[in-house]
Design a protein around this motif. Structure first.
Motif, short mmCIF file in Angstrom:
data_model
loop_
_atom_site.label_atom_id
_atom_site.label_comp_id
_atom_site.label_asym_id
_atom_site.label_seq_id
_atom_site.Cartn_x
_atom_site.Cartn_y
_atom_site.Cartn_z
N GLY A 188 0.81 -1.22 0.00
CA GLY A 188 0.00 0.00 0.00
C GLY A 188 0.84 1.26 0.00
N TRP A 189 2.09 1.16 -0.42
CA TRP A 189 2.98 2.31 -0.49
C TRP A 189 2.92 2.95 -1.87
N ASP A 190 3.24 4.23 -1.91
CA ASP A 190 3.27 4.98 -3.17
C ASP A 190 4.63 4.74 -3.85
N TRP A 191 4.61 4.06 -4.99
CA TRP A 191 5.85 3.71 -5.70
C TRP A 191 6.62 4.97 -6.13
N SER A 196 10.80 8.90 -7.59
CA SER A 196 11.05 10.35 -7.63
C SER A 196 12.28 10.74 -6.83
N GLY A 197 12.80 9.79 -6.02
CA GLY A 197 13.98 10.08 -5.21
C GLY A 197 13.67 10.57 -3.82
#
Length: 318
Positions: A188-191, A196-197
């Motif tokens: 459920g994490w934002d890839w 984006s670093g």
């Protein structure tokens, strides 16, 4: 790159009735005891002195003039030369295991024939205690041999050895980006935090998951061996990747096959459903898989996804 010699293949702790000594078996079968631990067990140093890391005090006692007739009786000058061996990048100083018995015999013989210093007397008394401990260990070894326990242990070590490379392999891209992207999705994490670093590295939790669903699925003992060969430094990082220590024809090959199985299972679950995916993985691929000769299940064939499909049908029916 020159290949190191005296590579440690197995390690453990030798329990001598309360005295513990780090012990090793080299790739050529040589049994080695830690020089540092030997001098501690022989009481050549006081406990509070941190017993000189390299075991140099032991060598000085071996060269004492009053003891040389007993220490080197019918032995060559290089008989007590220390052995430098390697556990991954870690260098360990030790002695061939039977040297400890010879040292004990020499001190006990010296005690019966000459007047010893106060420290030499302490060492000689300790040698008598150790000699009695050796006898007890010998009895246990004989029982292990008679009952077949040693043979079972040897087979276990052989299986682990099949998965470990003789030397470090060059790095190859192994954990594809898709593996991590799918994990982020399932957790459920934002890839984009990674791409984006914003997150320069994957969170440590990803490493924990990778141990659970990848390395723990290799035969019992393989992950322990990888952790020994590739230990964490004081900052908690490892110098190499675990997969660089896997044998090309067995360990690394099965790792790649395992990724194929994980990819199929990952595709069955949606965002935030990591726990469901993990339960699915564990039902099909139990931890520490070894062969039937040790009473556990053989890993399923890399191309056999029938059991996965069966699990998926049950999931959809529930």
């Amino acid at each position: 790159m020159t290949r190191k010699t005296n590579i440690i293949k197995h390690d453990g702790k030798l329990d001598l009735s309360g005295f513990t000594i780090d012990c090793y078996v080299l790739e050529d079968g040589t049994r080695v005891l830690s020089a540092r631990e030997m001098q501690r067990a022989l009481k050549m140093v006081d406990e509070e002195s941190n017993y000189q890391v390299a075991g140099t005090r032991l060598q000085r006692y071996l060269d004492q003039k009053s003891l040389r007739p007993f220490i080197y009786n019918e032995k060559s000058e290089n008989y007590y030369d220390p052995i430098v061996c390697y556990q991954g990048d870690k260098k360990i100083n030790g002695y061939e295991a039977t040297v400890l018995v010879d040292i004990c015999d020499a001190f006990m013989e010296a005690k019966n024939n000459i007047e010893l210093s106060s420290r030499q007397t302490i060492i000689a008394t300790q040698c008598e205690i150790l000699i009695r401990s050796f006898a007890k260990v010998g009895i246990i070894a004989l029982i292990d041999e008679a009952t077949g326990f040693k043979k079972a242990q040897d087979e276990y070590q052989r299986l682990v050895g099949m998965y470990i490379a003789d030397e470090l392999r060059p790095w190859l891209p192994t954990f594809e980006e898709d593996y991590y992207q799918q994990l982020y999705r399932l957790i459920g994490w934002d890839w984009s935090l990674y791409t984006s670093g914003v997150w320069k590295n994957h969170p440590q939790y990803v490493g924990k998951i990778t141990n659970e669903i990848v390395y723990n699925k290799l035969p019992r003992g393989v992950l322990d061996e990888l952790n020994k060969l590739n230990p964490k430094n004081e900052k908690g990082n490892r110098k190499h990747k675990h997969h660089q220590f896997l044998s090309e024809n067995v360990g690394y090959r099965e790792l790649l096959q395992h990724f194929g199985k994980l990819s199929v299972i990952f595709s069955m679950y949606g965002e935030g459903e990591y726990k469901l995916a993990k339960a699915h993985i564990d039902s099909l691929l139990p931890d520490f898989r070894v062969g039937k000769q040790l009473g556990l299940d053989i890993p399923m064939d890399a191309n056999d996804y029938s059991s996965i499909s069966s699990f998926n049908r049950k999931k959809n029916q529930s």
